[in-house]
Design a protein around this motif. Structure first.
Motif, PDB file in Angstrom:
ATOM      1  N   SER A 100      36.545 138.875  85.132  1.00 49.28           N
ATOM      2  CA  SER A 100      35.637 139.744  85.886  1.00 49.28           C
ATOM      3  C   SER A 100      34.997 140.837  85.035  1.00 49.28           C
ATOM      4  N   GLU A 101      35.267 140.845  83.760  1.00 49.64           N
ATOM      5  CA  GLU A 101      34.749 141.890  82.880  1.00 49.64           C
ATOM      6  C   GLU A 101      33.220 141.996  82.977  1.00 49.64           C
ATOM      7  N   GLY A 102      32.733 143.233  83.241  1.00 44.38           N
ATOM      8  CA  GLY A 102      31.295 143.476  83.305  1.00 44.38           C
ATOM      9  C   GLY A 102      30.634 143.042  84.594  1.00 44.38           C
ATOM     10  N   ARG A 103      31.418 142.692  85.614  1.00 42.95           N
ATOM     11  CA  ARG A 103      30.849 142.223  86.885  1.00 42.95           C
ATOM     12  C   ARG A 103      31.352 143.095  88.034  1.00 42.95           C
ATOM     13  N   THR A 104      30.501 143.227  89.042  1.00 43.62           N
ATOM     14  CA  THR A 104      30.857 144.031  90.220  1.00 43.62           C
ATOM     15  C   THR A 104      30.383 143.331  91.480  1.00 43.62           C
ATOM     16  N   GLY A 105      31.048 143.664  92.588  1.00 39.42           N
ATOM     17  CA  GLY A 105      30.625 143.151  93.889  1.00 39.42           C
ATOM     18  C   GLY A 105      31.005 141.700  94.109  1.00 39.42           C
ATOM     19  N   LYS A 106      30.360 141.092  95.110  1.00 42.78           N
ATOM     20  CA  LYS A 106      30.665 139.706  95.488  1.00 42.78           C
ATOM     21  C   LYS A 106      30.146 138.742  94.433  1.00 42.78           C
ATOM     22  N   GLN A 107      30.980 137.768  94.093  1.00 43.02           N
ATOM     23  CA  GLN A 107      30.641 136.764  93.084  1.00 43.02           C
ATOM     24  C   GLN A 107      30.629 135.375  93.727  1.00 43.02           C
ATOM     25  N   ASP A 108      29.572 134.630  93.445  1.00 47.72           N
ATOM     26  CA  ASP A 108      29.431 133.248  93.919  1.00 47.72           C
ATOM     27  C   ASP A 108      29.115 132.382  92.709  1.00 47.72           C
ATOM     28  N   ARG A 109      30.040 131.501  92.340  1.00 48.22           N
ATOM     29  CA  ARG A 109      29.822 130.639  91.181  1.00 48.22           C
ATOM     30  C   ARG A 109      30.109 129.196  91.581  1.00 48.22           C
ATOM     31  N   TYR A 110      29.434 128.262  90.888  1.00 44.73           N
ATOM     32  CA  TYR A 110      29.581 126.845  91.239  1.00 44.73           C
ATOM     33  C   TYR A 110      29.933 126.037  89.993  1.00 44.73           C
ATOM     34  N   LEU A 111      30.935 125.183  90.149  1.00 41.90           N
ATOM     35  CA  LEU A 111      31.327 124.243  89.107  1.00 41.90           C
ATOM     36  C   LEU A 111      30.984 122.836  89.592  1.00 41.90           C
ATOM     37  N   THR A 112      30.381 122.047  88.720  1.00 43.18           N
ATOM     38  CA  THR A 112      30.032 120.668  89.073  1.00 43.18           C
ATOM     39  C   THR A 112      30.828 119.721  88.196  1.00 43.18           C
ATOM     40  N   ILE A 113      31.669 118.903  88.834  1.00 34.94           N
ATOM     41  CA  ILE A 113      32.494 117.935  88.103  1.00 34.94           C
ATOM     42  C   ILE A 113      31.707 116.627  87.998  1.00 34.94           C
ATOM     43  N   ILE A 114      31.449 116.179  86.769  1.00 34.40           N
ATOM     44  CA  ILE A 114      30.725 114.931  86.518  1.00 34.40           C
ATOM     45  C   ILE A 114      31.749 113.844  86.237  1.00 34.40           C
ATOM     46  N   SER A 115      31.698 112.750  86.991  1.00 36.47           N
ATOM     47  CA  SER A 115      32.678 111.670  86.819  1.00 36.47           C
ATOM     48  C   SER A 115      31.983 110.313  86.748  1.00 36.47           C
ATOM     49  N   ASN A 116      32.774 109.259  86.514  1.00 35.30           N
ATOM     50  CA  ASN A 116      32.237 107.897  86.455  1.00 35.30           C
ATOM     51  C   ASN A 116      32.264 107.223  87.820  1.00 35.30           C
TER      52      ASN A 116
END
Length: 353
Positions: A319-335
């Protein structure tokens, strides 16, 4: 007798009231034709005649564009005499066709007259730096980034970069044989570029010899007069599924599509795990995890999962350098043809210490 004089005086006065200047131009329009953008200011003189009975006075000359400048006869023009209006046009930074109006206001019967100038400005020659904006040891290139866009896994992509030698000496271009990766090939034609000569750098990317998937970037060096320079390469490598592979395919089932890390103090680090199962028939392979935020570090613990098996991806949120609500997305690429891209949402709320 007195009555006759009175009548004559009235007639003369009446006639004098009707007397007025009349502005008559030879032409109301001038076509400059083709004008070079860097050829300097062009000028035309519009000539008019006062065919009226009183002196003609120009009150104002207004143009429709700042590129057009007028000058005119400032003294009253007597009946039967001629005057002028000079119109200047500056073609700099105005390529293409043009039509400009000049409105003349005066004390004539018609209080305003509109003149027009027309023509077409031939654009200035483009400097070499505009067409070939990148430099390498005197060589000019149209690009230093080779973007292959989408390439099917196992296929080969080809892109070319145009180059020119603006110098007065030969320039030698060659691939760097010691540092060029095995999946990439660089060929130059001609390899010795004479002064003023143009050529191409041909780049070939063979993904069959490459092990990564999805969005990939890497640098490939080339030699310009024995000095090494990088070509920045990027591509999106995607899998193509046949009907046969679709019938016998793995399926990625993510245990939780949203991970809420809750409240975090600024600078706090939290670890979390993404767990997935293979509910399909064939072996599940994690090709890549797309992550747009450097606040999340990832490690694929189980890149290959047999049918019925379970895999994990370890992650750390900083969380270093970030404030407030955080929304992040990870996309898993598979076969997996049905779950080739599986998205997981990561949320957190960063509070002040």
């Amino acid at each position: 007798m007195r009555t006759l004089l009175t009548i004559l005086t009235v007639i003369v006065t009446f006639l004098g009231m009707d007397a007025q200047p009349v502005m008559q131009f030879d032409t109301l329009e001038h076509d400059f034709g083709q004008v070079k953008e860097l050829g300097g200011i062009v000028q035309h003189r519009f000539v008019y005649k006062n065919i009226g009975d009183k002196p003609l006075i120009i009150n104002r000359v207004h143009t429709s564009c700042g590129c057009t400048s007028p000058a005119w006869s400032k003294e009253p023009v007597l009946p039967g005499r001629s005057g002028y209006i000079d119109v200047s046009f500056d073609p700099r930074d105005r390529p293409g066709s043009f039509t400009k109006s000049i409105i003349v206001s005066c004390n004539a019967k018609e209080e305003s007259v509109t003149l027009y100038i027309t023509g077409s400005v031939t654009p200035r020659p483009e400097p070499l730096s505009s067409s070939y904006p990148y430099a390498m040891e005197g060589l000019r290139l149209k690009a230093t980034t080779v973007n292959f866009n989408k390439i099917a896994a196992g296929q080969t992509g080809t892109k070319e970069i145009e180059v020119v030698n603006p110098s007065k000496a030969n320039i030698v271009i060659a691939p760097d044989p010691t540092n060029t990766p095995p999946y990439f090939q660089v060929s130059v034609k001609p390899s010795i570029l004479k002064p003023g000569e143009k050529g191409t750098i041909k780049c070939t990317f063979n993904t069959a010899k490459f092990t990564e998937y999805d969005y990939v970037t890497f640098d490939v060096p080339i030699l310009v007069n024995t000095y090494s320079h990088d070509l920045h390469t990027k591509a999106i490598i995607h899998e193509v599924f046949t009907e046969k592979t679709k019938k016998k395919a793995p399926v990625l089932e993510l245990e939780n599509r949203q991970v809420d890390l809750g409240d975090m103090a600024s600078g706090e680090v939290k670890k979390f795990t993404l767990t997935y199962r293979n509910t399909g028939i064939d072996t599940l392979k994690i090709r890549a995890v797309r992550n747009a935020c450097d606040c999340i570090a990832l490690k694929i613990d189980t890149p290959s999962v047999p049918p019925g098996g379970e895999g994990r991806i370890s992650a750390v949120f900083d969380s270093e350098g970030r404030t407030g609500k955080q929304d992040r997305y990870l996309t898993i690429i598979s076969n997996s043809p049905t779950t080739q891209q599986t998205v997981c949402r990561i949320t957190a709320n960063i509070t002040d210490n």
